[in-house]
Design a protein around this motif. Structure first.
Motif, short mmCIF file in Angstrom:
data_model
loop_
_atom_site.label_atom_id
_atom_site.label_comp_id
_atom_site.label_asym_id
_atom_site.label_seq_id
_atom_site.Cartn_x
_atom_site.Cartn_y
_atom_site.Cartn_z
N SER A 1 -108.52 -22.25 49.07
CA SER A 1 -107.28 -22.73 48.45
C SER A 1 -106.13 -22.72 49.45
O SER A 1 -105.28 -23.61 49.46
N ASP A 2 -106.10 -21.69 50.30
CA ASP A 2 -105.06 -21.61 51.33
C ASP A 2 -105.23 -22.71 52.37
O ASP A 2 -104.24 -23.26 52.87
N ILE A 3 -106.48 -23.03 52.71
CA ILE A 3 -106.74 -24.12 53.67
C ILE A 3 -106.20 -25.44 53.10
O ILE A 3 -105.53 -26.21 53.80
N LEU A 4 -106.49 -25.69 51.80
CA LEU A 4 -106.04 -26.94 51.18
C LEU A 4 -104.52 -27.05 51.18
O LEU A 4 -103.96 -28.15 51.29
N ASN A 5 -103.84 -25.91 51.05
CA ASN A 5 -102.36 -25.91 51.03
C ASN A 5 -101.77 -25.66 52.42
O ASN A 5 -100.55 -25.59 52.57
N GLU A 6 -102.68 -25.53 53.40
CA GLU A 6 -102.29 -25.27 54.80
C GLU A 6 -101.44 -24.01 54.92
O GLU A 6 -100.51 -23.92 55.72
N SER B 1 -115.67 -25.81 63.17
CA SER B 1 -114.51 -25.17 62.55
C SER B 1 -114.30 -25.67 61.13
O SER B 1 -114.33 -26.88 60.86
N LEU B 2 -114.04 -24.73 60.20
CA LEU B 2 -113.70 -25.10 58.83
C LEU B 2 -112.37 -25.86 58.80
O LEU B 2 -112.24 -26.86 58.10
N ILE B 3 -111.38 -25.39 59.56
CA ILE B 3 -110.07 -26.05 59.57
C ILE B 3 -110.18 -27.45 60.16
O ILE B 3 -109.59 -28.40 59.65
N GLN B 4 -110.97 -27.59 61.23
CA GLN B 4 -111.15 -28.92 61.82
C GLN B 4 -111.86 -29.84 60.83
O GLN B 4 -111.55 -31.03 60.73
N SER B 5 -112.82 -29.28 60.06
CA SER B 5 -113.49 -30.07 59.02
C SER B 5 -112.48 -30.56 57.99
O SER B 5 -112.56 -31.71 57.51
N TYR B 6 -111.52 -29.67 57.64
CA TYR B 6 -110.49 -30.06 56.68
C TYR B 6 -109.63 -31.19 57.23
O TYR B 6 -109.36 -32.19 56.54
N TYR B 7 -109.22 -31.10 58.49
CA TYR B 7 -108.41 -32.16 59.10
C TYR B 7 -109.19 -33.48 59.18
O TYR B 7 -108.64 -34.56 58.94
N LEU C 1 -111.27 -35.10 44.74
CA LEU C 1 -110.97 -35.37 46.15
C LEU C 1 -110.06 -34.29 46.74
O LEU C 1 -110.23 -33.87 47.90
N ASP C 2 -109.09 -33.83 45.94
CA ASP C 2 -108.14 -32.83 46.42
C ASP C 2 -108.81 -31.49 46.69
O ASP C 2 -108.31 -30.70 47.51
N ASN C 3 -109.93 -31.20 46.01
CA ASN C 3 -110.59 -29.90 46.16
C ASN C 3 -111.86 -29.97 47.01
O ASN C 3 -112.48 -28.94 47.27
N PHE C 4 -112.24 -31.16 47.43
CA PHE C 4 -113.54 -31.35 48.07
C PHE C 4 -113.65 -30.61 49.40
O PHE C 4 -112.71 -30.55 50.19
N LEU C 5 -114.83 -30.03 49.62
CA LEU C 5 -115.16 -29.40 50.91
C LEU C 5 -116.11 -30.31 51.65
O LEU C 5 -117.23 -30.57 51.18
N GLN C 6 -115.67 -30.81 52.80
CA GLN C 6 -116.55 -31.64 53.63
C GLN C 6 -116.97 -30.85 54.85
O GLN C 6 -116.12 -30.37 55.62
#
Length: 707
Positions: free
Chosen positions: A435-440, A467-473, A508-513
């Motif tokens: 959740s923190d990753i999604l909200n940066e 990286s999880l963060i790079q996956s998010y970006y 889409l807003d919650n998706f983990l890729q």
């Protein structure tokens, strides 16, 4: 000739000025006191000016010319006293006309005399917590609830059955399969459970150089601690070697000069208080300067400065020599202290009258300066990281070699990696939440350039970590493209995430890729929750038909029954397997209000009458004021000092203790031309004699001064 001029000065709102001249007296010194007194008495009677009445108060045999001074006297003499009480003054007013308090309800503040009182559900007092809790619920407020799925509960079996049928809905969603478990790709709880299997890592987003300047190309790296150490050491090296090294390092040195002695010359060194040492050809003495020179040239030129040397002589006229000597501040080897020493340059002996003189050319000079480089953690240069000593002939930090800087960088980076890059200032044990990753809302290091991250193996085995963060970006880029192409399905906007799956905007807003072999699989489920969590996969199916079959089997589940307790306000708090258990569970979740109350107040209550909790008198700490009633020898209480003082003054006037008085006020001015001064006096109630006495007193004082 002496004149006495009597003048009444202009007094606003009373009279205009008038002057009376008396010329009957030739000399002040010839007048006797009786003549002057008679004159003044007559003149004052004729020329006095009435300037109004003076109002004053008489109390306790004392005169007070203002209300403030009377108030201060009454307070300072404890006529009005203060007292601390636990009683709220606003709740114990006995007489609203005079604002007096009920003296029988003034309770002290001794906590040993207090007991707890509780507020019940209806705002009344309860003597115990159990008594208060009983007002919130009872057996009549317990309801039986029914359910088939143990998620939604209803008042009757029929309602539960209808709900079960309505919720038998087939859903499609995407799941990650990892270590024989299923994790929904849209369900935050499932995602965090999946992330708990990943390794701790770091994500670098460094936009400033070591000096704090903005970088044209930010540093973006990621990896576990070991990988990040290597990457960041490589990334920061040139910045350190090219510029930052010079801000965090300094060069210190000790100047030393070694001499080679030519021919038969001598070099002598004598430290103060010690015998001199004599050196000859073939010996190579050195001196260590306490002074600092910025180059060999400066050091040798200063040594050869003839103006700083003195000349001496030894031997006889037949065989002798001249020498030069000079005092220096020197250091001894392995001793940092500074000593005074004399250096002599002595030539060989010569015969006859022409004696040999020394020459600087009789010596060779070799620079033996020893330098030391010190590197610190930052530009404040307070925390030493590493130093290199025994360097030859280095006078400036700019003379550092690349090898010097590389050696220092290794030591400095070790410190920087621990204190900056991986220092999360108290959040070392805080875990990454998706959740923190999604909200940066990243967990950042001390300068905000490094984020806590999670690493996962894109090959399912020990190999390349991502990286999880790079996956998010990376996902944000894909997501923004999908949002440009909505499709309306059953009246709702959806987006084609996979060829066989359309996602809602919320999904889409919650998706983990994830990258690599972490591909999602399509699964079917039934029920009210579209993104169902089923780690063991028992509630999931590979096809629509399989899901329907599971739905049919699950529909034969037995009806479940539970008891749910409600409080008197209709709120359901807890549930249980029996009526008593439900009530106990509800009571455990009620936060009762209570306050410590004086036992005397408690004893005054009528237990047969309901009493409001808010009406409790002893609810704090207050300061009240009291005035003694001399008739009853008891105290009268007031909530403020102002009211108590007002009452004290009122009583004093009623009892005749305070008398308001008014006296006539007059002014008279006496002008004496001999001494050149006017004397003005104020007197009351036409007391002319007091005015005369004041004038005579001042006149006699002036005469003594003039004499």
């Amino acid at each position: 000739m002496l004149k006495h001029i009597l003048t009444v000065c202009a007094i606003t709102n009373f009279s205009t000025a008038s002057v009376t001249s008396i010329t009957n007296f030739q000399n002040t010194t010839m007048l006797d006191k009786e003549q002057l007194t008679d004159f003044l008495r007559r003149d004052i009677e004729e020329n006095k000016v009435y300037i109004g009445n003076q109002i004053y108060s008489e109390y306790d045999n004392k005169i007070f010319t203002s209300q403030e001074s009377l108030n201060e006297y009454i307070l300072s003499n404890s006529i009005v006293e203060s007292e601390f009480t636990s009683s709220n003054p606003s709740k114990i007013i006995k007489d609203y006309e005079h604002m007096t308090l009920d003296e029988n309800k003034i309770y002290d503040i001794d906590m040993d005399k207090f007991s707890p009182i509780y507020r019940d559900a209806f705002g009344n007092i309860a003597y115990t917590s159990d008594e208060a809790l009983e007002t919130y619920t009872h057996g009549g407020l317990v309801r039986q609830k029914y359910s088939y799925d143990e998620e939604n509960w209803f008042d009757s079996p029929e309602e539960a059955k209808i709900n079960q049928k309505n919720n038998m809905k087939i859903n499609k969603s995407l799941y990650y399969q990892y270590n024989n478990k299923y994790y929904n790709a849209f369900n935050i709880k499932d995602i965090n459970n999946l992330l708990s299997n990943f390794e701790e890592g770091y994500f670098v987003n460094k936009s400033k150089s070591l000096e704090g300047n903005h970088l044209l190309q930010p540093i973006n790296e990621y990896g576990d601690k070991e990988i990040l150490y290597k990457k960041m050491k490589r990334e920061l090296k040139e910045n350190f070697l090219d510029s930052y090294y010079y801000k965090v390092s300094k060069m210190d040195y000790v100047n030393s000069l070694q001499f080679g002695i030519k021919n038969k010359s001598e070099l002598r060194i004598a430290f103060k208080g010690e015998s001199q040492s004599i050196y000859y050809r073939g010996q190579y003495p050195s001196i260590i300067f306490a002074n600092k020179y910025e180059s060999k040239t400066e050091m040798v030129n200063d040594f050869k400065d003839k103006s700083k040397w003195s000349t001496g002589h030894e031997g006889s006229w037949t065989l002798g020599r001249n020498y030069w000597y000079r005092d220096f501040e020197l250091k001894k080897p392995n001793d940092n202290k500074v000593y005074k020493a004399t250096v002599k340059l002595v030539p060989k002996f010569s015969h006859g009258l022409g004696k040999n003189n020394p020459s600087f050319d009789d010596y060779n000079y070799e620079d033996k300066t020893v330098s030391k480089i010190s590197t610190y953690y930052d530009s404040s240069q307070r925390q030493l990281v590493e130093s290199i000593g025994n360097l030859n002939q280095r006078y400036s930090i700019q003379e550092s070699t690349r090898e010097d800087k590389a050696f220092m960088y290794d030591a400095w980076f070790e410190e920087y990696f621990q204190k900056n890059i991986t220092n999360f200032k108290g959040n070392e044990n805080k875990g990454v939440d998706y959740s923190d990753i999604l909200n940066e809302y990243y967990i950042k290091n001390v300068d905000g350039s490094v984020y806590k991250d999670l690493m996962y193996d894109i090959n399912y085995a020990k190999g390349t970590s991502f990286s999880l963060i790079q996956s998010y970006y990376d996902w944000l880029i894909v997501k923004n493209e999908l949002l440009k192409k909505p499709i309306i399905i059953d009246g709702e906007k959806k987006y084609q995430l996979k060829p066989d799956f359309y996602a809602t905007r919320e999904q889409l807003d919650n998706f983990l890729q994830l990258q690599g072999k972490f591909n999602t699989v399509l699964k079917y489920s039934y029920g009210a929750t579209p993104d169902l969590s089923s780690p063991d996969g028992k509630l999931l199916a590979d096809s629509y038909e399989e899901a329907r079959e599971k739905q049919f089997v699950q529909s034969s589940l037995s009806l479940k029954k539970r008891y749910i307790a409600y409080d008197v306000f209709g709120k359901s708090i807890e549930s249980g397997n029996s009526e008593q258990e439900a009530i106990r569970a509800l009571k455990r979740n009620i936060a009762l209000q209570s306050k410590m109350t004086h036992k005397k107040e408690i004893d005054s209550w009528n237990n047969n009458i309901k009493k409001s909790y808010d009406s409790i008198i002893s609810d704090g700490r207050y300061l009240v004021y009291k005035l003694k009633d001399l008739k009853t020898n008891s105290y009268i209480y007031y909530s403020s000092q102002e009211m108590a003082l007002k009452a004290a003054l009122s009583n004093a006037r009623i009892n005749g203790d305070v008398n308001k008085m008014a006296i006539e006020k007059y002014m008279y001015t006496y002008s004496n031309s001999l001494i050149g001064e006017e004397i003005s006096v104020i007197f009351y109630n036409n007391d002319i004699q007091s005015a005369i006495d004041k004038i005579l007193l001042k006149t006699n004082s002036k005469k003594r001064i003039l004499n």
